[in-house]
Every structure is written in structure tokens, then in C-alpha cells.
Design an enzyme around this catalytic site. Sequence first.
Site, PDB file in Angstrom:
ATOM      1  N   ARG A  84     -23.778  31.288  20.704  1.00 28.13           N
ATOM      2  CA  ARG A  84     -25.082  31.931  20.552  1.00 28.13           C
ATOM      3  C   ARG A  84     -26.120  30.857  20.275  1.00 28.13           C
ATOM      4  NH1 ARG A  84     -25.639  36.702  22.338  1.00 28.13           N
ATOM      5  NH2 ARG A  84     -27.396  37.043  20.939  1.00 28.13           N
ATOM      6  N   ILE A  85     -27.276  31.008  20.897  1.00 27.13           N
ATOM      7  CA  ILE A  85     -28.377  30.101  20.573  1.00 27.13           C
ATOM      8  C   ILE A  85     -28.995  30.583  19.266  1.00 27.13           C
ATOM      9  CG2 ILE A  85     -30.664  29.318  21.299  1.00 27.13           C
ATOM     10  CD1 ILE A  85     -29.622  29.459  24.179  1.00 27.13           C
ATOM     11  N   ASN A 100     -22.649  20.327  15.644  1.00 21.31           N
ATOM     12  CA  ASN A 100     -22.074  20.964  16.834  1.00 21.31           C
ATOM     13  C   ASN A 100     -21.296  19.913  17.618  1.00 21.31           C
ATOM     14  OD1 ASN A 100     -21.758  22.993  18.901  1.00 21.31           O
ATOM     15  ND2 ASN A 100     -23.313  21.920  20.096  1.00 21.31           N
ATOM     16  N   HIS A 102     -20.354  18.994  21.606  1.00 18.67           N
ATOM     17  CA  HIS A 102     -20.795  19.326  22.968  1.00 18.67           C
ATOM     18  C   HIS A 102     -19.955  18.515  23.959  1.00 18.67           C
ATOM     19  CE1 HIS A 102     -23.546  20.649  26.083  1.00 18.67           C
ATOM     20  NE2 HIS A 102     -23.529  19.415  26.547  1.00 18.67           N
ATOM     21  N   ASP A 138     -28.901  21.134  22.173  1.00 19.26           N
ATOM     22  CA  ASP A 138     -28.056  19.962  22.435  1.00 19.26           C
ATOM     23  C   ASP A 138     -28.846  18.657  22.324  1.00 19.26           C
ATOM     24  OD1 ASP A 138     -25.880  21.677  22.940  1.00 19.26           O
ATOM     25  OD2 ASP A 138     -26.406  21.855  25.049  1.00 19.26           O
ATOM     26  N   GLN A 164     -11.144  18.311  25.957  1.00 19.58           N
ATOM     27  CA  GLN A 164     -10.819  19.085  24.749  1.00 19.58           C
ATOM     28  C   GLN A 164      -9.852  18.319  23.852  1.00 19.58           C
ATOM     29  OE1 GLN A 164     -10.062  23.316  24.803  1.00 19.58           O
ATOM     30  NE2 GLN A 164     -12.233  23.408  24.305  1.00 19.58           N
ATOM     31  N   GLU A 167     -11.939  16.070  21.953  1.00 25.11           N
ATOM     32  CA  GLU A 167     -12.710  16.810  20.936  1.00 25.11           C
ATOM     33  C   GLU A 167     -11.862  17.060  19.691  1.00 25.11           C
ATOM     34  OE1 GLU A 167     -14.189  20.466  22.542  1.00 25.11           O
ATOM     35  OE2 GLU A 167     -15.437  19.487  24.022  1.00 25.11           O
TER      36      GLU A 167
HETATM   37  C1  GRF Z   1     -15.472  23.189  23.168  1.00 27.80           C
HETATM   38  O1  GRF Z   1     -15.083  22.629  24.371  1.00 27.80           O
HETATM   39  C2  GRF Z   1     -16.804  22.646  22.742  1.00 27.80           C
HETATM   40  O2  GRF Z   1     -17.144  21.442  23.325  1.00 27.80           O
HETATM   41  C3  GRF Z   1     -17.781  23.689  23.191  1.00 27.80           C
HETATM   42  O3  GRF Z   1     -17.092  24.904  23.136  1.00 27.80           O
HETATM   43  C4  GRF Z   1     -15.704  24.676  23.286  1.00 27.80           C
HETATM   44  C5  GRF Z   1     -15.005  25.446  22.219  1.00 27.80           C
HETATM   45  O4  GRF Z   1     -13.620  25.483  22.377  1.00 27.80           O
HETATM   46  N1  GRF Z   1     -18.955  23.648  22.356  1.00 27.80           N
HETATM   47  P1  GRF Z   1     -12.683  26.074  21.232  1.00 27.80           P
HETATM   48  O5  GRF Z   1     -13.161  27.499  20.954  1.00 27.80           O
HETATM   49  O6  GRF Z   1     -12.816  25.210  20.027  1.00 27.80           O
HETATM   50  O7  GRF Z   1     -11.303  26.070  21.812  1.00 27.80           O
END
Ligand code: GRF
Length: 206
Positions: A84-85, A100, A102, A138, A164, A167
Amino acid sequence: MNIVVLISGHGSNLQAMIDADIPIQAVISNQADAVGLTRAQQAGIPTHTIEHDIYDSRATFDAALQACTDTYQPDLVVLAGFMRILTSDFVQHFNGKLINIHPSLLPKYRGCHTHRRALEAGDTIHGATVHYVTETLDGGPIISQASLDIHQNETEASLKARIQRIEHQLYPQTIELIRCGRVQWAQDRVVFDGKCLASNGIMLNL
Ligand code: GRF
């Protein structure tokens, strides 16, 4: 440090934080069926669902979200796939406490479909960014980034999966840097070990 995580879906980044033993006070979702809620419950973390579609406006939804988040007196509010924005009021209320992740090397590819756009542009490198949230989508000050080489036969799906995995290391490691005080918010800048960071933040080699 009190940490509240906001999610909308799968919650794999939330799971990475749980696995990294980051203490989380609460998880809040705007979707009742978010898999991430189950992940939190299995880890014994309190959960809340605030469904955006029962509110008549973005402002009233954000006010409810803010009130629920505030009950945990958070030092850090972590957006982890929260789709959500947020209104300026919400962003300003948590100014300097809202982060956040991204899936691109910001400032490249703000917004959606980042993996597809990187492939279409013929990029050889792609990555992920953790940043403070400001009113520019962003566009807030960058805390950290990690990158990978794009393979020759890469697809959008394979690139998304590989990003991912990055991440899942980048987000917990960055939150740890904030938790231990090495990373600090200084309005439009990020301070790391007492020094202002360059605009692309800390590049973590994962
Ligand atoms: C991630 O890839 C992140 O970069 C983006 O939303 C995705 C969320 O994935 N903002 P998850 O719900 O943590 O698996």
C-alpha cells in the site's frame, strides 16, 4: 529497540528476520490471508489484520494502521512486502523510523516490475536496496544495497528468486546495523559509523 513489521503477503523477508533472531514486537497485515501472518504466529509474534478495503479512504486506513502500530511504541517500522502506498501523514509520523526494501539498485527502477525492466534494458547487474521511506515513492535516503550479476539466460522469474535470496540477507543485516546504532537517520542523509554515507548507501557483499 521496538520493531513492528508491516506485510501484505508471502512474508519471506519477515521469515528471514525471524530466522536471524531479530526481536519483533508485532506484525500487521492489510490482507487477512497473508501467509506472513502464519509465519509470525508460528514464531509467537502478536499479529493484527487491518483490511484496507473496509476503510472509506487511504487517510482513514492509514490512521487505523498508525494507531495500531503506535501501541507498540516502535523505534523502527519495517515495510516487508507491504503493498500500500502510505499517506504523507503516516510517513511524517514515523519520519526516520520507517524503512523499506525494494528489488532494484535504486535510484534505478522505482515502482513495479523491476526485474523485467532490468532484463529489458539489457542490464548486467541487478540488486536490492534498503532505504528510509519518505514521501517520494522509493526515493528516500538509501541505507544499503547488494547486487548480483544477471545470467545470460536469465528469466524474470529466476532473477526475482535470486534477488529475493539476496534480500533475505540484506534486510536482516541492515536492521542489525540500525539496532546496534551503527546506522542512524540524519534527515535526508544516512550516517554510518559516524560518517554520512554516499547516496548509494552501504554496498554489502553477500
Ligand atoms: C520483496 O521482493 C520486496 O523487495 C518487495 O516485496 C517483496 C516481498 O516479498 N518490496 P515477501 O512478502 O517478503 O516474500
